[in-house]
Enzyme design. Structure first.
Site, PDB file in Angstrom:
ATOM      1  N   GLY A 113       0.774  -1.229   0.000  1.00 47.53           N
ATOM      2  CA  GLY A 113       0.000   0.000   0.000  1.00 47.53           C
ATOM      3  C   GLY A 113       0.808   1.283   0.000  1.00 47.53           C
ATOM      4  O   GLY A 113       0.361   2.286   0.554  1.00 47.53           O
TER       5      GLY A 113
ATOM      6  N   ASN B 132       1.403   3.198  -2.594  1.00 45.36           N
ATOM      7  CA  ASN B 132       0.648   4.183  -3.363  1.00 45.36           C
ATOM      8  C   ASN B 132      -0.566   4.686  -2.580  1.00 45.36           C
ATOM      9  O   ASN B 132      -0.920   5.864  -2.672  1.00 45.36           O
ATOM     10  CB  ASN B 132       0.215   3.607  -4.711  1.00 45.36           C
TER      11      ASN B 132
ATOM     12  N   ARG C 258     -14.890 -17.803  -9.860  1.00 45.09           N
ATOM     13  CA  ARG C 258     -14.492 -16.417 -10.108  1.00 45.09           C
ATOM     14  C   ARG C 258     -15.731 -15.553 -10.353  1.00 45.09           C
ATOM     15  O   ARG C 258     -15.774 -14.389  -9.958  1.00 45.09           O
ATOM     16  CB  ARG C 258     -13.546 -16.367 -11.312  1.00 45.09           C
TER      17      ARG C 258
ATOM     18  N   VAL D  66      -7.790  -9.354 -11.891  1.00 44.60           N
ATOM     19  CA  VAL D  66      -8.384  -8.906 -13.153  1.00 44.60           C
ATOM     20  C   VAL D  66      -9.745  -8.284 -12.866  1.00 44.60           C
ATOM     21  O   VAL D  66     -10.596  -8.893 -12.215  1.00 44.60           O
ATOM     22  CB  VAL D  66      -8.520 -10.082 -14.136  1.00 44.60           C
TER      23      VAL D  66
ATOM     24  N   HIS E  28       0.629   2.514 -13.476  1.00 46.44           N
ATOM     25  CA  HIS E  28       1.500   1.477 -14.043  1.00 46.44           C
ATOM     26  C   HIS E  28       2.934   1.996 -14.064  1.00 46.44           C
ATOM     27  O   HIS E  28       3.167   3.141 -14.478  1.00 46.44           O
ATOM     28  CB  HIS E  28       1.053   1.106 -15.460  1.00 46.44           C
TER      29      HIS E  28
ATOM     30  N   GLU F 279     -11.303  -2.443 -21.070  1.00 46.55           N
ATOM     31  CA  GLU F 279     -11.335  -3.910 -21.113  1.00 46.55           C
ATOM     32  C   GLU F 279      -9.987  -4.539 -21.433  1.00 46.55           C
ATOM     33  O   GLU F 279      -9.804  -5.743 -21.238  1.00 46.55           O
ATOM     34  CB  GLU F 279     -12.395  -4.376 -22.126  1.00 46.55           C
ATOM     35  N   GLY F 280      -9.035  -3.768 -21.937  1.00 51.79           N
ATOM     36  CA  GLY F 280      -7.715  -4.302 -22.231  1.00 51.79           C
ATOM     37  C   GLY F 280      -6.808  -4.240 -21.016  1.00 51.79           C
ATOM     38  O   GLY F 280      -7.217  -3.825 -19.928  1.00 51.79           O
TER      39      GLY F 280
END
Length: 208
Positions: free
Chosen positions: A12, A14, A66, A93, A110, A148-149
Site C-alpha cells: 500500500g 501508493n 471467479r 483482473v 502502471h 477492457e484491455g
C-alpha cells in the site's frame, strides 16, 4: 466531495501517497471512503485502519467460482456509492461488468511509460526487469483509465524517470515509485476531483 475507493493487494505505498497528499492538501475535494483488498495479509489494510478508513478483504479463495467472487466484489463496491475507483497495486483482473459500470471512473498506476513494458505479464518487478533488459535510458510511470484491455485505457498523466548505471530492478522500482508514481497518482486524483479531466474518443484532456 469525490468519494474514492482504493483497491490494493500488498503493502500500500501508493495508498500511503494518496493519504499523505490528502492530509497535506495536494489532493483537494476528495476523500478515501474505503480500502478493499483481495489479500487478508495486505499491509495496506493496516494503513487504512490507521487513518480511520474502513478496510476490508474480499478474497477469491472464499468463493466457489471467479464469477461468484466478481459478483460479491462488485456488490460490496457498489454499496459504498463511490465516484472513483483507484487501483493501487491491485493484482486481480477487473471484471468487464465492473469496467462497464464504472466507465472512466477507474484509474490505475502502471510503473512504465505506456505503451512500453505494459500489458499481459508486465507487473511489479517484471516491468523494471524488462526495461533494464532492453537497455532503455528513460522509464517512468503512467496513470490511465481502465478499460477492457490490459494497460490500454486512456492516459491521464505520465512522468519520466532516468535509468542509471548499475540499476537493479529493485533500485529502479524504488526510484520510479519515489520520482513518479507517488507524485502523479495523487495529481490525477486531484485533477479528477476538481473536474479538470475529460475523456473523448479514447483521449484525455486535462484543463490547466
Amino acid at each position: 466531495m469525490l468519494k474514492v475507493a482504493v483497491l490494493v493487494s500488498g503493502g500500500g505505498t501508493n495508498l500511503q501517497a494518496i493519504l499523505d497528499a490528502i492530509d497535506e492538501g495536494r489532493i483537494t475535494n476528495a476523500r478515501v471512503d474505503v480500502v478493499i483488498s483481495n489479500n487478508p495479509g495486505a499491509y495496506a489494510l493496516e494503513r487504512a485502519k490507521g487513518h480511520g478508513i474502513e478496510a476490508l478483504c474480499i478474497s477469491p479463495k472464499d468463493y466457489e467460482s471467479r464469477e461468484a467472487f466478481n459478483e460479491a466484489f462488485l456488490a460490496k463496491l457498489d454499496s459504498y456509492q463511490v465516484d472513483l475507483v483507484v487501483l493501487a497495486g491491485f493484482l486481480v483482473v477487473i471484471p468487464e461488468q465492473m469496467i462497464a459500470q464504472y466507465r472512466n471512473r477507474i484509474i490505475n498506476i502502471h510503473p512504465s511509460l505506456i505503451p512500453s513494458f505494459c500489458g499481459k505479464g508486465f507487473y511489479g518487478l517484471k516491468v523494471h526487469e524488462g526495461a533494464l533488459a532492453r537497455g532503455v535510458k528513460v522509464t517512468g510511470a503512467t496513470v490511465h483509465f481502465v478499460d477492457e484491455g490490459t494497460d490500454t485505457g486512456p492516459i491521464i498523466l505520465q512522468k519520466p524517470v532516468a535509468v542509471e548505471e548499475g540499476d537493479t530492478p529493485e533500485i529502479l522500482q524504488r526510484r520510479v515509485m519515489e520520482q513518479a508514481e507517488w507524485i502523479i497518482l495523487p495529481q490525477a486524483i486531484d485533477l479528477i476531483a476538481n473536474g479538470r479531466v475529460s475523456v473523448a474518443n479514447g483521449h484525455v484532456t486535462v484543463e490547466k
